[in-house]
Design a protein around this motif. Structure first.
Motif, PDB file in Angstrom:
ATOM      1  N   LYS A 168       0.838  -1.205   0.000  1.00  0.00           N
ATOM      2  CA  LYS A 168       0.000   0.000   0.000  1.00  0.00           C
ATOM      3  C   LYS A 168       0.873   1.255   0.000  1.00  0.00           C
ATOM      4  N   ASP A 169       1.960   1.221   0.769  1.00  0.00           N
ATOM      5  CA  ASP A 169       2.882   2.359   0.813  1.00  0.00           C
ATOM      6  C   ASP A 169       3.519   2.606  -0.562  1.00  0.00           C
ATOM      7  N   ILE A 170       3.936   1.516  -1.216  1.00  0.00           N
ATOM      8  CA  ILE A 170       4.571   1.638  -2.525  1.00  0.00           C
ATOM      9  C   ILE A 170       3.572   2.169  -3.557  1.00  0.00           C
ATOM     10  N   LYS A 171       2.341   1.660  -3.493  1.00  0.00           N
ATOM     11  CA  LYS A 171       1.300   2.151  -4.411  1.00  0.00           C
ATOM     12  C   LYS A 171       1.067   3.642  -4.204  1.00  0.00           C
ATOM     13  N   SER A 172       1.076   4.086  -2.968  1.00  0.00           N
ATOM     14  CA  SER A 172       0.865   5.501  -2.664  1.00  0.00           C
ATOM     15  C   SER A 172       1.985   6.363  -3.249  1.00  0.00           C
ATOM     16  N   ILE A 173       3.238   5.885  -3.150  1.00  0.00           N
ATOM     17  CA  ILE A 173       4.367   6.631  -3.712  1.00  0.00           C
ATOM     18  C   ILE A 173       4.251   6.724  -5.231  1.00  0.00           C
ATOM     19  N   MET A 174       3.861   5.631  -5.880  1.00  0.00           N
ATOM     20  CA  MET A 174       3.733   5.632  -7.338  1.00  0.00           C
ATOM     21  C   MET A 174       2.586   6.521  -7.795  1.00  0.00           C
ATOM     22  N   GLU A 175       1.496   6.531  -7.051  1.00  0.00           N
ATOM     23  CA  GLU A 175       0.378   7.420  -7.390  1.00  0.00           C
ATOM     24  C   GLU A 175       0.759   8.884  -7.199  1.00  0.00           C
ATOM     25  N   SER A 176       1.580   9.136  -6.171  1.00  0.00           N
ATOM     26  CA  SER A 176       2.076  10.490  -5.941  1.00  0.00           C
ATOM     27  C   SER A 176       2.954  10.944  -7.102  1.00  0.00           C
ATOM     28  N   LEU A 177       3.784  10.026  -7.626  1.00  0.00           N
ATOM     29  CA  LEU A 177       4.636  10.338  -8.764  1.00  0.00           C
ATOM     30  C   LEU A 177       3.791  10.692  -9.986  1.00  0.00           C
ATOM     31  N   LYS A 178       2.792   9.880 -10.269  1.00  0.00           N
ATOM     32  CA  LYS A 178       1.917  10.170 -11.411  1.00  0.00           C
ATOM     33  C   LYS A 178       1.235  11.522 -11.239  1.00  0.00           C
ATOM     34  N   GLY A 179       0.747  11.782 -10.032  1.00  0.00           N
ATOM     35  CA  GLY A 179       0.056  13.038  -9.770  1.00  0.00           C
ATOM     36  C   GLY A 179       0.956  14.242  -9.962  1.00  0.00           C
ATOM     37  N   GLU A 180       2.200  14.146  -9.483  1.00  0.00           N
ATOM     38  CA  GLU A 180       3.143  15.260  -9.628  1.00  0.00           C
ATOM     39  C   GLU A 180       3.420  15.563 -11.094  1.00  0.00           C
ATOM     40  N   MET A 181       3.550  14.506 -11.896  1.00  0.00           N
ATOM     41  CA  MET A 181       3.861  14.711 -13.306  1.00  0.00           C
ATOM     42  C   MET A 181       2.657  15.251 -14.071  1.00  0.00           C
ATOM     43  N   LEU A 182       1.483  14.799 -13.727  1.00  0.00           N
ATOM     44  CA  LEU A 182       0.271  15.298 -14.381  1.00  0.00           C
ATOM     45  C   LEU A 182       0.029  16.769 -14.049  1.00  0.00           C
ATOM     46  N   ARG A 183       0.426  17.169 -12.842  1.00  0.00           N
ATOM     47  CA  ARG A 183       0.193  18.551 -12.413  1.00  0.00           C
ATOM     48  C   ARG A 183       1.348  19.486 -12.776  1.00  0.00           C
ATOM     49  N   ASN A 184       2.476  18.915 -13.200  1.00  0.00           N
ATOM     50  CA  ASN A 184       3.680  19.724 -13.408  1.00  0.00           C
ATOM     51  C   ASN A 184       3.464  20.849 -14.422  1.00  0.00           C
ATOM     52  N   GLN A 185       3.916  22.035 -14.072  1.00  0.00           N
ATOM     53  CA  GLN A 185       3.844  23.194 -14.962  1.00  0.00           C
ATOM     54  C   GLN A 185       5.237  23.740 -15.297  1.00  0.00           C
ATOM     55  N   SER A 186       6.251  23.177 -14.697  1.00  0.00           N
ATOM     56  CA  SER A 186       7.604  23.728 -14.861  1.00  0.00           C
ATOM     57  C   SER A 186       8.258  23.246 -16.151  1.00  0.00           C
ATOM     58  N   ARG A 187       8.963  24.159 -16.815  1.00  0.00           N
ATOM     59  CA  ARG A 187       9.751  23.817 -18.001  1.00  0.00           C
ATOM     60  C   ARG A 187      11.230  23.614 -17.640  1.00  0.00           C
ATOM     61  N   ASN A 188      11.538  23.763 -16.362  1.00  0.00           N
ATOM     62  CA  ASN A 188      12.914  23.605 -15.887  1.00  0.00           C
ATOM     63  C   ASN A 188      13.226  22.119 -15.744  1.00  0.00           C
ATOM     64  N   TYR A 189      14.060  21.593 -16.637  1.00  0.00           N
ATOM     65  CA  TYR A 189      14.360  20.158 -16.631  1.00  0.00           C
ATOM     66  C   TYR A 189      14.972  19.719 -15.305  1.00  0.00           C
ATOM     67  N   SER A 190      15.914  20.509 -14.790  1.00  0.00           N
ATOM     68  CA  SER A 190      16.597  20.126 -13.550  1.00  0.00           C
ATOM     69  C   SER A 190      15.619  20.048 -12.382  1.00  0.00           C
ATOM     70  N   PHE A 191      14.680  20.989 -12.326  1.00  0.00           N
ATOM     71  CA  PHE A 191      13.654  20.957 -11.278  1.00  0.00           C
ATOM     72  C   PHE A 191      12.803  19.696 -11.403  1.00  0.00           C
ATOM     73  N   LEU A 192      12.324  19.423 -12.609  1.00  0.00           N
ATOM     74  CA  LEU A 192      11.500  18.227 -12.825  1.00  0.00           C
ATOM     75  C   LEU A 192      12.280  16.959 -12.488  1.00  0.00           C
ATOM     76  N   TYR A 193      13.535  16.938 -12.899  1.00  0.00           N
ATOM     77  CA  TYR A 193      14.394  15.767 -12.648  1.00  0.00           C
ATOM     78  C   TYR A 193      14.414  15.440 -11.150  1.00  0.00           C
ATOM     79  N   ASP A 194      14.652  16.437 -10.326  1.00  0.00           N
ATOM     80  CA  ASP A 194      14.750  16.194  -8.883  1.00  0.00           C
ATOM     81  C   ASP A 194      13.434  15.727  -8.290  1.00  0.00           C
ATOM     82  N   GLN A 195      12.305  16.287  -8.754  1.00  0.00           N
ATOM     83  CA  GLN A 195      11.008  15.890  -8.206  1.00  0.00           C
ATOM     84  C   GLN A 195      10.691  14.435  -8.552  1.00  0.00           C
ATOM     85  N   VAL A 196      11.143  13.992  -9.724  1.00  0.00           N
ATOM     86  CA  VAL A 196      10.808  12.642 -10.197  1.00  0.00           C
ATOM     87  C   VAL A 196      11.794  11.597  -9.698  1.00  0.00           C
ATOM     88  N   VAL A 197      13.093  11.852  -9.918  1.00  0.00           N
ATOM     89  CA  VAL A 197      14.103  10.830  -9.647  1.00  0.00           C
ATOM     90  C   VAL A 197      14.183  10.487  -8.160  1.00  0.00           C
TER      91      VAL A 197
END
Length: 428
Positions: free
Chosen positions: A100-129
């Motif tokens: 359940k914890d792992i599923k929550s982390i993966m859903e959080s990752l999907k949500g962050e990417m769907l909501r992302n508005q930044s064009r800064n690659y380095s910023f996006l990289y850190d939020q995802v990786v």
């Protein structure tokens, strides 16, 4: 307190996680902080997700699902009965809610990417990786707790505060020291390598060898008694065994020598990891997670390496450049400054420099495939010759036998010798 760091290779699968448990049971776990990297090649998988996302390819969502599945397979592997793991441990792990914890982390990752508005690659990289380390530490912590090692899971973003230089963040030492001392002192805890957060709460990453650096930061802030980096090798060797047939285990290495070796390209420990440890003379151990009781290597405040033996470093696929002025004038400070400005703007990593009155020679690593652009710009002002695909050999603490050995059968383009260091540019 002691700090242990386990890299991705040590937790790449269920067998690896079980072995880390065995290391702790063998070596003890009182007053211990544990830093864990992302599992196996997870960081590469997350980089692929970013690449797909930036191409507006919806397949990135499938890649996230695939990554989720890989971690579920590791969890399922840890749930399987194996010799040496009690059924009570397995039962507790199955009931821990880790899936359940792992599923929550993966859903959080999907949500962050769907909501992302930044064009800064380095910023996006850190939020995802950063999700790779969150996943691995959740799984390892759940397994340890189920097997009787009561470890506290700590979010490194609540411990290590940084500036906003995404992908290579600088540490706010005063704030981090306060947070780490208040949260971690005297506790058995596990946290993520590589990640921190800025003053807005956004995730940052610490750059090259970031997980080792995390371990050093924690040790510095906790006045630790030592840091141990656990690897699949017996310690630090005097040469890369993939290149040289005969190697010697280095038992002790001075801090400054380890920094020198890293500077010349040895895969020892990154200098930024050593600097905070050297400041408080905290020893750094490099040991085998396969044979944890073996001594390994210690990097500490000693006079010289033990045993004192030549150390060989090779960097392949380099480019050798030789420049001279078009009017045969002297290559002076202004020319050298100009050349280095070009090297910097084309992101070249310099491994060797040699200059005379009328020429300037370099061996560089073309990490970003910009050599043709560099040559075009330099040739506007200089006569330039270059040879691609060369190897740069560096020998620390060389002797006559080492020189003969390293030169034998090679076509040497340039040779440079200092008191402790010999460098050769070789056409392969």
């Amino acid at each position: 307190m002691r700090i242990y760091k386990f890299g991705g290779a040590s937790v790449k699968d269920a067998a690896g996680v079980r072995n880390v448990l065995k290391v702790l049971q063998t070596m003890g776990y009182e007053n211990l902080g544990i830093v864990v990297s992302a599992m196996g090649k997870t960081t590469n998988d997350l980089e692929d997700i970013i690449y797909s996302y930036q191409k507006n390819d919806p397949a990135y969502l499938d890649l996230i699902d695939n990554l989720h599945h890989k971690h579920e397979q590791i969890i399922e592997g840890l749930e399987m009965p194996v010799e040496g793991i009690e059924e009570l441990c397995l039962s507790r792990f199955r009931e821990s809610g880790i899936k359940k914890d792992i599923k929550s982390i993966m859903e959080s990752l999907k949500g962050e990417m769907l909501r992302n508005q930044s064009r800064n690659y380095s910023f996006l990289y850190d939020q995802v990786v950063s999700h790779g380390e969150l996943l691995s530490t959740k799984i390892v912590a759940a397994f340890f707790n189920a097997c009787g090692i009561p470890v506290l899971w700590k979010d490194a973003r609540q411990l290590i505060k940084t500036d906003r230089k995404y992908r290579d963040a600088g540490v706010n030492w005063l704030e981090s020291e306060k947070l780490i001392a208040n949260s971690c002192q005297g506790q058995l805890f596990i946290t993520q390598g590589f990640i921190g957060s800025d003053d807005n709460g956004f995730t940052t990453t610490l750059g090259r060898e970031g997980s080792d650096y995390t371990a050093a930061i924690l040790a510095y802030c906790l006045n630790g008694s030592g840091v141990t980096i656990w690897k699949d090798v017996p310690g630090v060797l005097n040469a890369d065994p993939r290149v040289f047939e005969q190697t010697v285990l280095l038992n002790k290495i001075p801090y400054n020598e380890a920094i020198e070796l890293a500077f010349y390209g040895a895969s020892v420990i990154h200098p930024k990891t050593l600097q905070p440890l050297q400041g408080k003379e905290i020893p750094l151990y490099v040991k085998s997670f396969i044979h944890p009781r073996n001594e390994g290597t210690v990097i500490t405040a000693v006079e010289t390496i033990e045993p004192l033996t030549p150390c060989y470093i090779v960097r392949k696929n380099m480019v050798f450049l030789k420049m001279s002025s078009r009017d045969f004038s002297v290559i002076g400070e202004n020319n050298i400054s100009d050349i280095f400005q070009e090297l910097s703007s084309h992101k070249m990593q310099v491994g060797l420099i040699q200059n005379s009155a009328i020429s300037f020679s370099l061996c560089v690593e073309d990490k970003y495939a910009k050599i043709n652009e560099l040559l075009k710009d330099l040739e506007l002002r200089y006569k330039v010759s270059h040879v691609e695909g060369v190897a740069l050999y560096t020998v620390r603490h060389y002797d006559g036998d080492a020189i003969e050995f390293i030169e034998s059968g090679k076509s040497v383009l340039l040779k440079q010798r200092a008191q402790e260091t010999l460098q050769l540019v070789v056409k392969e």
